[in-house]
Write a protein that holds these residues in place. Structure first.
Motif, PDB file in Angstrom:
ATOM      1  N   LEU A  36      72.862  40.268 -46.636  1.00 33.19           N
ATOM      2  CA  LEU A  36      73.942  40.144 -45.660  1.00 33.19           C
ATOM      3  C   LEU A  36      74.900  41.321 -45.705  1.00 33.19           C
ATOM      4  O   LEU A  36      75.411  41.755 -44.671  1.00 33.19           O
ATOM      5  CB  LEU A  36      74.711  38.843 -45.888  1.00 33.19           C
ATOM      6  CG  LEU A  36      73.965  37.569 -45.514  1.00 33.19           C
ATOM      7  CD1 LEU A  36      74.819  36.351 -45.839  1.00 33.19           C
ATOM      8  CD2 LEU A  36      73.570  37.563 -44.054  1.00 33.19           C
ATOM      9  N   ARG A  37      75.149  41.874 -46.886  1.00 36.60           N
ATOM     10  CA  ARG A  37      76.053  43.015 -47.014  1.00 36.60           C
ATOM     11  C   ARG A  37      75.504  44.252 -46.292  1.00 36.60           C
ATOM     12  O   ARG A  37      76.259  45.162 -45.978  1.00 36.60           O
ATOM     13  CB  ARG A  37      76.319  43.348 -48.473  1.00 36.60           C
ATOM     14  CG  ARG A  37      77.085  42.287 -49.205  1.00 36.60           C
ATOM     15  CD  ARG A  37      78.556  42.310 -48.831  1.00 36.60           C
ATOM     16  NE  ARG A  37      79.239  41.210 -49.503  1.00 36.60           N
ATOM     17  CZ  ARG A  37      79.763  40.166 -48.883  1.00 36.60           C
ATOM     18  NH1 ARG A  37      79.698  40.085 -47.577  1.00 36.60           N
ATOM     19  NH2 ARG A  37      80.346  39.207 -49.548  1.00 36.60           N
ATOM     20  N   GLN A  38      74.204  44.299 -46.040  1.00 41.48           N
ATOM     21  CA  GLN A  38      73.652  45.415 -45.280  1.00 41.48           C
ATOM     22  C   GLN A  38      74.152  45.382 -43.834  1.00 41.48           C
ATOM     23  O   GLN A  38      74.252  46.414 -43.183  1.00 41.48           O
ATOM     24  CB  GLN A  38      72.130  45.378 -45.302  1.00 41.48           C
ATOM     25  CG  GLN A  38      71.555  45.642 -46.664  1.00 41.48           C
ATOM     26  CD  GLN A  38      70.050  45.632 -46.646  1.00 41.48           C
ATOM     27  OE1 GLN A  38      69.429  46.039 -45.668  1.00 41.48           O
ATOM     28  NE2 GLN A  38      69.451  45.164 -47.725  1.00 41.48           N
ATOM     29  N   TYR A  39      74.448  44.205 -43.327  1.00 42.04           N
ATOM     30  CA  TYR A  39      74.925  44.034 -41.955  1.00 42.04           C
ATOM     31  C   TYR A  39      76.439  43.898 -41.885  1.00 42.04           C
ATOM     32  O   TYR A  39      77.070  44.362 -40.939  1.00 42.04           O
ATOM     33  CB  TYR A  39      74.291  42.791 -41.319  1.00 42.04           C
ATOM     34  CG  TYR A  39      72.794  42.876 -41.205  1.00 42.04           C
ATOM     35  CD1 TYR A  39      72.191  43.518 -40.140  1.00 42.04           C
ATOM     36  CD2 TYR A  39      71.976  42.308 -42.182  1.00 42.04           C
ATOM     37  CE1 TYR A  39      70.816  43.607 -40.039  1.00 42.04           C
ATOM     38  CE2 TYR A  39      70.596  42.383 -42.093  1.00 42.04           C
ATOM     39  CZ  TYR A  39      70.021  43.036 -41.021  1.00 42.04           C
ATOM     40  OH  TYR A  39      68.655  43.116 -40.929  1.00 42.04           O
ATOM     41  N   PHE A  40      77.015  43.210 -42.848  1.00 37.34           N
ATOM     42  CA  PHE A  40      78.450  42.916 -42.850  1.00 37.34           C
ATOM     43  C   PHE A  40      79.043  43.316 -44.195  1.00 37.34           C
ATOM     44  O   PHE A  40      78.853  42.614 -45.180  1.00 37.34           O
ATOM     45  CB  PHE A  40      78.712  41.420 -42.627  1.00 37.34           C
ATOM     46  CG  PHE A  40      78.041  40.861 -41.408  1.00 37.34           C
ATOM     47  CD1 PHE A  40      78.447  41.243 -40.141  1.00 37.34           C
ATOM     48  CD2 PHE A  40      77.015  39.939 -41.524  1.00 37.34           C
ATOM     49  CE1 PHE A  40      77.839  40.722 -39.011  1.00 37.34           C
ATOM     50  CE2 PHE A  40      76.406  39.412 -40.411  1.00 37.34           C
ATOM     51  CZ  PHE A  40      76.818  39.803 -39.143  1.00 37.34           C
ATOM     52  N   PRO A  41      79.767  44.418 -44.246  1.00 35.83           N
ATOM     53  CA  PRO A  41      80.416  44.791 -45.506  1.00 35.83           C
ATOM     54  C   PRO A  41      81.383  43.697 -45.964  1.00 35.83           C
ATOM     55  O   PRO A  41      81.877  42.910 -45.155  1.00 35.83           O
ATOM     56  CB  PRO A  41      81.184  46.069 -45.152  1.00 35.83           C
ATOM     57  CG  PRO A  41      80.524  46.588 -43.920  1.00 35.83           C
ATOM     58  CD  PRO A  41      80.006  45.396 -43.184  1.00 35.83           C
ATOM     59  N   LYS A  42      81.640  43.649 -47.238  1.00 37.32           N
ATOM     60  CA  LYS A  42      82.547  42.653 -47.795  1.00 37.32           C
ATOM     61  C   LYS A  42      83.895  42.725 -47.072  1.00 37.32           C
ATOM     62  O   LYS A  42      84.425  43.794 -46.824  1.00 37.32           O
ATOM     63  CB  LYS A  42      82.741  42.900 -49.294  1.00 37.32           C
ATOM     64  CG  LYS A  42      83.426  41.782 -50.003  1.00 37.32           C
ATOM     65  CD  LYS A  42      83.386  41.984 -51.506  1.00 37.32           C
ATOM     66  CE  LYS A  42      83.956  40.770 -52.201  1.00 37.32           C
ATOM     67  NZ  LYS A  42      83.817  40.883 -53.648  1.00 37.32           N
TER      68      LYS A  42
END
Length: 77
Positions: A36-42
Motif C-alpha cells: 500500500l505504501r507504494q501507492y499511498f505514502p504514510k
C-alpha cells in the motif's frame, strides 16, 4: 479490536494478538502495508481519492499478495 471477545463468541474463531515491537509476528500485515505504501505514502489522506482509485489499488495489492499463493487471489482461497 475492541470487540475481539464478541467475535470469538459469535464465530468460534480464536483471536491472537502480536506482541508489541515484533513485526516478524505480523508477516502478511507488514507485506500488505509495504504494498500500500507504494501507492499511498504514510500520512496520505485517503478521502482525497475516489472509490474507483481505491478499488484499483486494492485489486492490484491483492494480486501482489497472490503470487505466493500460486496465483490464487485472497478471495479465491
Amino acid at each position: 479490536m475492541s470487540q475481539h471477545a464478541r467475535l470469538k463468541i459469535d464465530t468460534g474463531l480464536d483471536v491472537y494478538f502480536c506482541d508489541p515491537h515484533s513485526p516478524w509476528q505480523r508477516g502478511t500485515n507488514e507485506q500488505y502495508q509495504w504494498l500500500l505504501r507504494q501507492y499511498f505514502p504514510k500520512g496520505t489522506d485517503l478521502s482525497a481519492h475516489n472509490t474507483d482509485a481505491l478499488e484499483a489499488v486494492a485489486l492490484a495489492s491483492t494480486r501482489g499478495l497472490a503470487k505466493p499463493l500460486a496465483g490464487e487471489t485472497c478471495r479465491g482461497i
